[in-house]
Design a protein around this motif. Structure first.
Motif, short mmCIF file in Angstrom:
data_model
loop_
_atom_site.label_atom_id
_atom_site.label_comp_id
_atom_site.label_asym_id
_atom_site.label_seq_id
_atom_site.Cartn_x
_atom_site.Cartn_y
_atom_site.Cartn_z
N ALA A 94 0.85 -1.20 0.00
CA ALA A 94 0.00 0.00 0.00
C ALA A 94 0.88 1.24 0.00
N LEU A 95 1.74 1.34 -1.03
CA LEU A 95 2.74 2.41 -1.07
C LEU A 95 2.49 3.34 -2.24
N HIS A 96 2.74 4.63 -2.00
CA HIS A 96 2.55 5.61 -3.06
C HIS A 96 3.81 5.79 -3.90
N LYS A 97 4.93 5.30 -3.41
CA LYS A 97 6.19 5.38 -4.14
C LYS A 97 6.95 4.08 -3.91
N ASP A 98 7.46 3.49 -4.97
CA ASP A 98 8.23 2.26 -4.81
C ASP A 98 9.05 2.05 -6.07
N THR A 99 10.37 2.19 -5.94
CA THR A 99 11.24 2.01 -7.11
C THR A 99 12.16 0.81 -6.93
N ALA A 100 11.71 -0.16 -6.13
CA ALA A 100 12.53 -1.35 -5.88
C ALA A 100 12.35 -2.36 -7.01
N GLY A 101 13.05 -2.13 -8.11
CA GLY A 101 13.01 -3.07 -9.23
C GLY A 101 11.89 -2.81 -10.20
N TYR A 102 11.79 -3.68 -11.22
CA TYR A 102 10.75 -3.51 -12.23
C TYR A 102 9.38 -3.51 -11.55
N ASP A 103 8.49 -2.64 -12.01
CA ASP A 103 7.15 -2.55 -11.43
C ASP A 103 6.27 -3.61 -12.09
N LEU A 104 6.37 -4.83 -11.60
CA LEU A 104 5.75 -5.98 -12.26
C LEU A 104 4.24 -5.87 -12.38
N LYS A 105 3.61 -5.17 -11.44
CA LYS A 105 2.14 -5.12 -11.49
C LYS A 105 1.64 -4.48 -12.78
N GLN A 106 2.44 -3.57 -13.35
CA GLN A 106 2.01 -2.90 -14.58
C GLN A 106 1.74 -3.88 -15.71
N LEU A 107 2.48 -5.00 -15.71
CA LEU A 107 2.30 -6.00 -16.77
C LEU A 107 0.88 -6.53 -16.82
N PHE A 108 0.28 -6.70 -15.66
CA PHE A 108 -1.01 -7.39 -15.57
C PHE A 108 -2.19 -6.42 -15.70
N ILE A 109 -1.92 -5.13 -15.46
CA ILE A 109 -2.97 -4.12 -15.62
C ILE A 109 -3.18 -3.92 -17.12
N GLY A 110 -4.40 -4.11 -17.57
CA GLY A 110 -4.68 -3.95 -19.00
C GLY A 110 -4.32 -5.16 -19.85
N ALA A 111 -3.88 -6.25 -19.24
CA ALA A 111 -3.53 -7.45 -20.03
C ALA A 111 -4.74 -8.36 -20.25
N GLU A 112 -5.89 -7.98 -19.73
CA GLU A 112 -7.16 -8.68 -19.96
C GLU A 112 -7.08 -10.18 -19.64
N GLY A 113 -6.38 -10.49 -18.56
CA GLY A 113 -6.35 -11.88 -18.10
C GLY A 113 -5.54 -12.82 -18.98
N THR A 114 -4.70 -12.29 -19.85
CA THR A 114 -3.90 -13.17 -20.71
C THR A 114 -2.57 -13.54 -20.08
N LEU A 115 -2.21 -12.88 -18.96
CA LEU A 115 -0.90 -13.15 -18.35
C LEU A 115 -1.02 -13.68 -16.92
N GLY A 116 -2.23 -13.74 -16.39
CA GLY A 116 -2.41 -14.20 -15.02
C GLY A 116 -3.77 -13.77 -14.53
N ILE A 117 -4.11 -14.21 -13.32
CA ILE A 117 -5.41 -13.87 -12.73
C ILE A 117 -5.19 -12.91 -11.57
N VAL A 118 -5.76 -11.73 -11.68
CA VAL A 118 -5.70 -10.76 -10.58
C VAL A 118 -6.63 -11.25 -9.47
N THR A 119 -6.08 -11.44 -8.26
CA THR A 119 -6.92 -11.92 -7.15
C THR A 119 -7.13 -10.86 -6.06
N GLY A 120 -6.30 -9.82 -6.08
CA GLY A 120 -6.47 -8.76 -5.09
C GLY A 120 -5.71 -7.52 -5.53
N ALA A 121 -6.06 -6.39 -4.92
CA ALA A 121 -5.38 -5.15 -5.29
C ALA A 121 -5.46 -4.14 -4.16
N VAL A 122 -4.50 -3.23 -4.15
CA VAL A 122 -4.56 -2.06 -3.27
C VAL A 122 -4.79 -0.85 -4.17
#
Lengths: 481, 481
Positions: B191-219
């Motif tokens: 639940a962070l507003h800033k985080d630069t610890a490595g690649y921001d992996l969550k961006q991959l799954f946002i807008g991928a329409e379930g083709t790369l994994g199943i989103v089960t939760g979010a902040v």
């Protein structure tokens, strides 16, 4: 020929080809000339480079990268070279430094779309000025804005003091142009506020610190200018009061709340005792909060600020406070905030964290980190400065110069402090890197704190996009296990 | 055994294992029971599924996906099944539908950090209510908010009417939990507003329409509530005036500008002639603009709105206008906007675009798209409704029911209209998909408009993360070339 001679011959051949691609004057080889590009901003890291290349446009970057890719030669993209983590300094494989400093054209400002398209080598100050000329605002603001470049701030997803209101660099990036590790150009320079046509590829390169490609251009968001400013400096009892005040300001000032910066008495003393700044309030004890409101011209922020502070005093949240009466007084307050790094360097040696935790956990984080640091060494001057509205606290274990010099094992002490502070941030659901990136100094922390699936996927992405490992190798995720 | 029998046996075995993983009552197989899950919201697409699974928590999703992965069985994540592009409807390979509807727990609301952590199956209305209970706002707002689920809005990076002020779903996603195609869980619920610890992996799954994994939760991000509302309906000459008014509102209302919705006279007529809505202004000719300002309680938006409209009338930008005098009148205006899809369906058959262009190009886009559509068929009722502040215009070629029925080749006409309209958007630097995603209806447009390097990289990412092609196969990027 011996192996060494063959190697030398192939280097000579490669240099000839590089010069042929970029033309005269665009390639620096003389060690004295490239010294500055091979050393980081804090002069902690240095390694040689084969040469420094200064392409003039995206096509030249692409041609250069294609050539280096064909030769399997490593490369390092470099912007303003202001990384605080050694992220833009060569590794030991003699990379070609690809400097973006001559990619410095503003391509277009669109006042209707509130966008600016620019080359990656434009400085942040250049973008701010271009926006201001149109009555607009480029929102990203950070200490190095005069020299850091757009491409570098995208590659590191730079934060700064206005994230509270405008978000990070990522949140303000609409379009991107990237040269991939094989020299192909990914043109995603769309000036659109909404786009769901397929995977949002630009997100991959934002925050990847040049390990997946070279950012050569971007389309960034602009906002209406906010000439109305309201600013105050408050002395308070502690971080818990800062959070209560944050809620009060949010409730009454809404989205005109632009900056909310906390520092402890030690941090203020470091600045006031080693500079010529006027004290913003009378006492120094306790903690200090600097709050900025900003809005379009029609807003009456003075009345709003006075009203909020009346409530704050009544609720006992403030010990002392002062409202800036004009722009000069507001700039004086900002000058104190911006002198932090320089002042701390005068006082001693800083072991600085870039931690963020959920905002509600800030008081607990600071208390526990203080205890943990003092246990490592009781002589530490605990110095705290942070973007408290984002939960991003720079916890600084400051050793006076003579104390530091007398330490028997400085490296061990530094590691102990870093691990102690970061362990607490992680335990509270936080991060060890909020806005500075990972670079080379924090790859060990990636191993320490990231889960297996996260590290695996990061490495898989690196292999997918840069299978030969040519781009800023070993940064961010470290050497493959 | 014959091959068919073997196949049947392996299906029976797999079903036994699925039931063992999820327990009784969590697996639907009866074709009548799963009919609704196998058909899209607009009843254009239907295909059978092996079964519908309703796991209760992330661990159950992970166990199920691990099982299906081991069997190489295709799967389709499904939220509220409100896709407008057939993105959540089975393909012809009899996938297991993994419904998130029982993942419906709100995990935590943090009023200091302004975040909400929730299961992917929570509806948007559920998030809005949870935020409101704390005096806060969940900003994403769209027509289907009563039934669409958080996970689906993340998977499609949903837009809606408040993007102008609060950004897209992506901009409001801070943390994510994803079950990868092999069943491993990627826990990025920070639940962070800033985080630069490595690649921001969550961006991959946002807008991928379930083709790369199943989103089960979010902040997700929350904002201070904005109980102060100012709203007006303006009749204007055309889109160019809308842009001038946009600038006027931005300059004076700053960030309290929350909605800026344009429609043409045909669109308003469709709603007023086929419903019981009161006309918001007297005349219908020309174009119509609905503007909402919203702020925290202390703001005086009435005075602000009156002041802006005085300037607008003086500048000749407005033909007629009405300010909502209370919340009911404001809701009446919103009701017209929200009745658009339903009303258009009564009038005839819609060929709807989801185009966005740079905001400055909106007038040119509408003019050229109108010409192009009328050339395809002069009987088209050109209907325009859009989030003009984002450049996102739904250009609707509307055929009266009898006209549509009489067309000799409806599919050809539809394709001609779509290509004509989208070609213009792309030529103006725009996109064919601004907020609806790609699903199955627009994969052909991906081929038509995306560059080679973009398509190559999207396919490489799909292979990297889902090498067996099990997750919502062929959606978004279509079958591999």
């Amino acid at each position: 020929m011996t192996s060494a001679t063959r190697h030398e011959t192939s280097r000579t051949l490669l240099m000839d080809k590089i010069r042929a691609v970029l033309g005269p004057g665009a390639v620096l080889e003389n060690p004295a000339e490239i010294q500055g590009y091979c050393t980081d901003a804090r002069r902690k890291f240095h390694a040689p480079a084969l040469c420094v290349c200064k392409p003039r446009d995206t096509a030249e970057v692409a041609a250069l990268v294609k050539l280096l890719h064909a030769h399997g030669w490593p490369m390092l993209p470099q912007g303003g070279n202001t990384s605080l983590c050694g992220g833009a300094t060569p590794d030991d494989r003699l990379p070609v430094i690809v400097s973006t400093e001559r990619l410095n054209k503003l391509r277009a400002v669109d006042p209707f779309g509130l966008t600016v398209a620019a080359d990656a080598g434009c400085t942040i100050a250049q973008l701010q000025a271009a926006a201001a000329a149109e009555g607009l605002l480029y929102p990203v603001s950070l200490g190095s804005e005069g020299s850091c470049q757009l491409g570098g701030t995208i590659a590191t997803n730079a934060g700064g003091t206005a994230v509270l209101r405008y978000g990070t660099t990522r949140a303000n990036t609409l379009g991107l142009e990237v040269v991939l590790p094989d020299g192909r150009v990914l043109d995603m320079m769309r000036a659109l506020h909404k786009d769901t046509a397929g995977y949002d590829l630009k997100q991959l390169f934002i925050g990847a610190e040049g390990t997946l490609g070279i950012v050569t251009g971007a389309v960034m968001r602009l906002y209406p200018a906010t000439p109305a400013i309201g600013m105050c400096w408050l002395r308070i009892a502690g971080p818990a009061e800062a959070l209560e005040l944050l809620q009060l300001f949010r409730r009454h000032a809404g989205r005109s709340l632009t900056a909310f910066e906390l520092m402890n008495a030690q941090q203020l003393a470091n600045v006031l005792d080693h500079g010529s700044h006027a004290a913003p309030v009378e006492g120094r004890e306790g903690w200090h909060l600097m709050v900025e409101l900003a809005d379009t011209a029609s807003a009456d922020l003075d009345t709003l600020m006075v009203g909020i502070l009346e409530q704050a005093f009544e609720a006992g949240l403030v010990l002392d406070g002062s409202i800036a009466q004009n722009l000069t007084q507001a700039e004086t307050m900002w000058a104190i905030r911006h002198s932090v790094t320089e002042s701390n360097a005068r006082v001693g040696v800083s072991i600085t964290s870039d931690t963020a935790v959920p905002v509600a956990r800030v008081p607990e984080f600071i208390a526990r980190a203080t205890d943990a640091a003092m246990q490592v060494h009781p002589g530490i001057l605990v110095t705290v400065v942070g973007h408290v509205g984002d939960g991003n606290i720079h916890f600084i274990a400051l050793f006076a110069h003579d104390l530091w010099a007398a330490l028997p094992d400085r490296q061990a002490v530094e590691t102990q402090v870093r691990n102690a502070v970061n362990d607490i941030a992680i335990a509270l659901g936080g991060t060890f890197s909020a806005e500075h990136g990972v670079g080379q100094t924090m790859t060990g922390l990636m191993e320490r704190y990231k889960t297996g699936p996260e590290l695996d996927l990061m490495r898989a992405l690196k292999r997918c996009i840069d299978p030969d490992g040519l781009m800023n190798r070993d940064r961010v995720i470290g050497p493959a296990a």
